[in-house]
Design an enzyme around this catalytic site. Structure first.
Site, mmCIF file in Angstrom:
data_model
loop_
_atom_site.group_PDB
_atom_site.id
_atom_site.type_symbol
_atom_site.label_atom_id
_atom_site.label_comp_id
_atom_site.label_asym_id
_atom_site.label_seq_id
_atom_site.Cartn_x
_atom_site.Cartn_y
_atom_site.Cartn_z
ATOM 1 N N LYS A 1 0.836 -1.197 0.000
ATOM 2 C CA LYS A 1 0.000 0.000 0.000
ATOM 3 C C LYS A 1 0.879 1.260 0.000
ATOM 4 O O LYS A 1 0.542 2.247 -0.642
ATOM 5 C CB LYS A 1 -0.923 -0.009 1.214
ATOM 6 N N GLU B 1 -3.089 6.801 7.758
ATOM 7 C CA GLU B 1 -3.975 7.557 6.870
ATOM 8 C C GLU B 1 -4.960 8.349 7.694
ATOM 9 O O GLU B 1 -5.349 7.928 8.776
ATOM 10 C CB GLU B 1 -4.807 6.582 6.004
ATOM 11 N N HIS C 1 -14.168 -3.976 7.990
ATOM 12 C CA HIS C 1 -13.413 -3.636 6.783
ATOM 13 C C HIS C 1 -13.443 -4.738 5.732
ATOM 14 O O HIS C 1 -12.612 -4.767 4.840
ATOM 15 C CB HIS C 1 -11.959 -3.277 7.109
ATOM 16 N N ARG D 1 -5.265 -8.562 -8.948
ATOM 17 C CA ARG D 1 -5.837 -9.894 -9.145
ATOM 18 C C ARG D 1 -7.316 -9.746 -9.448
ATOM 19 O O ARG D 1 -7.849 -8.648 -9.405
ATOM 20 C CB ARG D 1 -5.679 -10.705 -7.864
HETATM 21 P P1 ADP Z 1 -11.657 -8.436 -1.823
HETATM 22 O O1 ADP Z 1 -11.764 -6.969 -2.056
HETATM 23 O O2 ADP Z 1 -11.686 -9.251 -3.062
HETATM 24 O O3 ADP Z 1 -12.513 -8.942 -0.753
HETATM 25 P P2 ADP Z 1 -9.514 -8.638 0.088
HETATM 26 O O4 ADP Z 1 -8.147 -8.059 -0.059
HETATM 27 O O5 ADP Z 1 -10.430 -8.094 1.101
HETATM 28 O O6 ADP Z 1 -10.181 -8.558 -1.353
HETATM 29 O O7 ADP Z 1 -9.378 -10.200 0.371
HETATM 30 C C1 ADP Z 1 -9.163 -11.128 -0.600
HETATM 31 C C2 ADP Z 1 -10.224 -12.157 -0.590
HETATM 32 O O8 ADP Z 1 -9.628 -13.415 -0.588
HETATM 33 C C3 ADP Z 1 -11.115 -12.090 0.638
HETATM 34 O O9 ADP Z 1 -12.347 -11.544 0.307
HETATM 35 C C4 ADP Z 1 -11.301 -13.490 1.097
HETATM 36 O O10 ADP Z 1 -12.637 -13.935 0.964
HETATM 37 C C5 ADP Z 1 -10.408 -14.261 0.173
HETATM 38 N N1 ADP Z 1 -9.538 -15.071 0.954
HETATM 39 C C6 ADP Z 1 -8.679 -14.664 1.886
HETATM 40 N N2 ADP Z 1 -8.052 -15.703 2.425
HETATM 41 C C7 ADP Z 1 -8.542 -16.783 1.805
HETATM 42 C C8 ADP Z 1 -8.314 -18.170 1.924
HETATM 43 N N3 ADP Z 1 -7.455 -18.631 2.811
HETATM 44 N N4 ADP Z 1 -8.996 -19.007 1.130
HETATM 45 C C9 ADP Z 1 -9.864 -18.546 0.226
HETATM 46 N N5 ADP Z 1 -10.135 -17.248 0.081
HETATM 47 C C10 ADP Z 1 -9.476 -16.386 0.859
HETATM 48 P P1 ADP Z 2 -7.540 -4.315 2.572
HETATM 49 O O1 ADP Z 2 -6.251 -4.582 1.904
HETATM 50 O O2 ADP Z 2 -7.671 -4.989 3.867
HETATM 51 O O3 ADP Z 2 -8.673 -4.482 1.639
HETATM 52 P P2 ADP Z 2 -8.023 -1.438 2.321
HETATM 53 O O4 ADP Z 2 -6.982 -0.374 2.388
HETATM 54 O O5 ADP Z 2 -8.591 -1.721 0.984
HETATM 55 O O6 ADP Z 2 -7.450 -2.750 2.970
HETATM 56 O O7 ADP Z 2 -9.199 -1.027 3.312
HETATM 57 C C1 ADP Z 2 -10.254 -1.889 3.617
HETATM 58 C C2 ADP Z 2 -11.465 -1.068 4.030
HETATM 59 O O8 ADP Z 2 -11.189 -0.247 5.154
HETATM 60 C C3 ADP Z 2 -11.964 -0.113 2.974
HETATM 61 O O9 ADP Z 2 -12.818 -0.733 2.071
HETATM 62 C C4 ADP Z 2 -12.660 0.941 3.796
HETATM 63 O O10 ADP Z 2 -13.949 0.523 4.165
HETATM 64 C C5 ADP Z 2 -11.830 1.010 5.029
HETATM 65 N N1 ADP Z 2 -10.817 2.079 4.901
HETATM 66 C C6 ADP Z 2 -9.613 1.972 4.334
HETATM 67 N N2 ADP Z 2 -8.947 3.135 4.382
HETATM 68 C C7 ADP Z 2 -9.761 4.014 5.002
HETATM 69 C C8 ADP Z 2 -9.639 5.387 5.401
HETATM 70 N N3 ADP Z 2 -8.547 6.075 5.167
HETATM 71 N N4 ADP Z 2 -10.687 5.947 6.039
HETATM 72 C C9 ADP Z 2 -11.797 5.243 6.319
HETATM 73 N N5 ADP Z 2 -11.962 3.951 5.995
HETATM 74 C C10 ADP Z 2 -10.960 3.340 5.340
#
Ligand code: ADP
Ligand code: ADP
Ligand code: MG
Length: 667
Positions: free
Chosen positions: A124, A208, A243, A299
């Protein structure tokens, strides 16, 4: 740049994943004439993705580290089966640059971006530096290399509280803490680092500005190896818990056409900054006015089907064609937005028990047919086992319609018609969520679920007359079918019986609620049901998954499943779980070890929060366990003294193992 050594035509694809995404990739790969190779762990021998693929290779033990995350075993599986390419799905190794590189080194096509692009966008912090240079708007914050306490504290002060402390390598909402004051910062960093190190092997943090009550808006992009890059509109994923996304839709109901074009242009600029190849998502948070870049996922995303439904594009097909070295099939101005799509993630978890994951054998698996705008992406079938080793997502239910309102109605209907037994699912919670008036009105932000939790997880309504009648009808219907299986019976419709008039009594209750009584009169003439003073004529006509019940001249459809003495009903009033109180006794109350502090599922002890000998109030925290992806705090079941703690931080404990003993005080 010549990428012919990276992307070229292949005939055999290995899918380095499991569950619904492995099944989904296999479906398209097969349709494109490819030979598909699944991989699996010892826990997944009987899994659906293994059954769907042409061939399957055992990787190793259940633990992801020994199987789905084991790069050497995966490369070896590709070699053994003659696979020429690897699709990583999402999660697991999908954003792991070393894995992409290992594939390349082994002469395999990696269906995704190059290791270099992944490294550039995967962290990030690194990606924010790139975005800053490219002029993409960022959330104010600190994403530098220096990680000492003083630097982070100064950065947080400068950004201004509240801030979000985030693992640079994070994903799935882990390694993230909201901090509202300087005093909370130190402890938040310690716990976020602990979580990040365990989950990602990397504890670098960024800070952030915490955007209050934000929305999550993201843009699907895809690039080819010839320099073409397009955006496929945006998705709104504001309904989140901890989140993590729960419901996703496309397009965002929040943006107007001009805002839509602006966010898509920003996303193309972001992906263009690394000449991105493959499918990816640029994520933003929005304060309702502006959007700010938060990260790129290099991805396919869990929620990609909503984009597929509004564009008519099969994203996995496009991913594979890009991996073949082909140019994207369409230009930006040929991509059209049609209608509205919405997706719900179906999990094996219990919303009324803090979303505790549920494991076990799926005894009933009924999901609606994929007609009338419904799409089901599932990774499980009836008889499959949900194990504690992996993500608990079972399937995704996705609905498309010309308008958002109708899409929501279709999704809800799809959820209402779903019946999964043997494990606990979040299906009723999802129904409650998408039919909430504020969701319908799009008056939401990322904190909505947490605030409305009580409403969303409230107990089902008490069964009424219709449900009691339906319960008796369900029992009668099943008994009659069992009888018919033995000897063919002349009665197609229940209602008329040969001789004599008889009565049978039933009692039902919900949970520990009061018993409700109903009697069935049958024999010569029309059968009736008697509740109190009321007597109702009824007939039933069996059909798939239940029956039509005609009660007092009104016919309605009832879905019913009987599992021993537990009845599951869906009537026009909703879902009902009834317990049939056995008139011949044999009732035993269920006591689920509520005074024992035991591991509810296999997990890891991550913190011990009380000392031996301590006096505890009822509900006082004793220790924290990481179970699947979640931290779960075990608490004192009653006021008492902590006699002993039978584990230490780092212990991996099995289900049911006693972890602490509390001795009740007084009374
Ligand atoms: P997304 O925005 O697609 O949800 P995230 O970064 O939140 O992306 O997470 C990646 C996704 O991969 C998650 O939503 C979760 O459901 C999936 N995931 C994480 N760990 C595993 C795992 N061990 N097996 C299968 N799916 C997984
Ligand atoms: P991950 O890799 O776990 O998906 P993200 O950076 O995409 O992490 O953040 C996941 C979620 O957390 C976002 O979809 C949002 O709901 C919340 N979030 C992330 N950054 C912020 C922010 N700066 N302020 C408020 N909410 C946030
Ligand atoms: Mg994210």
């Amino acid at each position: 740049m010549d990428r012919s050594n990276l992307y070229r035509r292949f005939r055999t694809l290995l899918i380095a994943n499991r569950g619904e995404i492995a099944c989904r990739v296999i479906r398209t790969a097969r349709a494109m004439g490819l030979r598909t190779i699944a991989v699996y762990s010892e826990a997944d021998r009987g899994a659906m993705h293994v059954a769907l693929a042409d061939e399957a290779v055992l990787l190793g033990p259940a633990r992801a580290r020994d199987s789905y995350l084991n790069v050497e075993r995966l490369i070896e599986a590709a070699r053994k089966t003659g696979a020429e390419a690897v699709h990583p799905g999402y999660g697991f190794l999908s954003e792991n640059a070393e894995f992409a590189r290992a594939c390349f080194d082994a002469g395999l096509v990696f269906v995704g971006p190059t290791a270099g692009m992944m490294t550039a966008m995967g962290s990030k912090s690194g990606s924010k530096e790139l975005m800053e240079k490219a002029g993409v708007p960022l959330v104010p914050g600190y994403h530098g290399d220096a990680q000492d306490d003083a630097t982070l504290a100064k950065a947080a002060e400068k950004v201004g509280f509240p801030v979000l402390v985030k693992a640079s390598a994070g994903g799935g909402g882990r390694g993230m803490r909201i901090v509202r004051s300087a005093a909370e910062l130190g402890p938040a960093i310690v716990s976020a680092k602990r979580e990040a190190l365990a989950a990602f092997g990397d504890d670098r943090m960024l800070i952030e500005k915490y955007v209050d009550n934000p929305r999550h808006i993201e843009v699907q992009v895809i690039g080819d190896s010839h320099g073409n890059l397009v955006s496929l509109f945006e998705r709104e994923c504001t309904l989140q818990r901890r989140h993590q996304k729960v419901i996703e839709e496309a397009p965002s109901p929040t943006l107007n056409a001009a805002q839509r074009e602006a966010v898509c242009a920003a996303a193309r600029k972001a992906a263009g900054a690394v000449n991105y190849v493959g499918a990816g998502t640029i994520e933003f948070v929005s304060d309702g006015k502006d959007v700010f870049f938060i990260e790129m996922n290099t991805r396919l995303q869990v929620e990609h089907p909503v984009t597929e439904l509004i564009t008519g594009i099969d994203l996995v097909e496009w991913q594979l064609r890009v991996a073949f070295g082909e140019a994207l099939p369409l230009k930006q101005d040929e991509i059209r937005l049609n209608g509205h799509a919405i997706e719900a993630r179906v999990y094996a978890e219990n919303p009324t028990k803090n979303f505790m994951p549920s494991v076990g054998k799926i005894s009933t698996w009924r999901l609606p047919a994929e007609t009338g705008g419904l799409r089901i992406d599932a990774g499980y079938r009836e008889g499959d086992t949900v194990s504690p080793y992996y993500d608990a997502m079972l399937a995704k239910t996705i609905a498309w319609a010309p308008t958002r309102d109708v899409a929501i109605d279709r999704l809800n209907r799809g959820l209402e018609e779903s019946d999964v037994r043997g494990i606990v699912t979040n299906i009723p919670f999802l129904s409650a969520l998408i039919t909430h008036p504020k969701v319908r009105a799009n008056a939401i932000d990322t904190g909505f679920i947490e605030r409305e939790l009580a409403v969303l997880t409230s107990a089902a309504p008490a069964p009424g007359e219709l449900e009691l009648c339906a319960a008796v009808a369900a029992i009668v219907n099943e008994e009659r079918q069992a009888a018919q299986a033995e000897a063919s019976s002349p009665w197609q419709t229940f209602g008329w019986q040969p001789v004599g008039r008889r009565q049978r009594s039933f009692a039902f209750r919900v949970g520990h609620g009061p018993e409700q009584k109903i009697a069935l009169n049958y024999g010569s003439g029309l059968s009736t049901l008697v509740i109190g003073e009321r007597e109702l004529a009824f007939t039933i006509t069996a059909k798939d998954g239940g029956f039509d019940l005609t009660l007092d001249g009104v016919k309605s459809s009832v879905a019913a499943v009987i599992d021993g003495h537990e009845l599951y009903l869906r009537t026009r009033n909703g879902r009902f779980d009834l317990h049939w109180v056995d008139p011949f006794g044999g009732e035993s109350e269920e006591h689920v070890g509520e005074d024992k502090i035991a591991a509810p599922l296999p997990g890891t002890v991550v913190a011990v929060l009380a000392e031996e000998g301590a006096k505890l109030e009822k509900g006082a925290p004793i220790l924290t366990l990481e179970v699947m992806k979640m931290e779960q705090t075990l608490r004192a079941p009653f006021a008492g003294v902590l006699k002993s703690i039978k584990c230490k931080v780092g212990d991996i404990v099995q289900e049911g193992v006693e972890l602490a003993v509390v001795e009740p005080t007084g009374e």
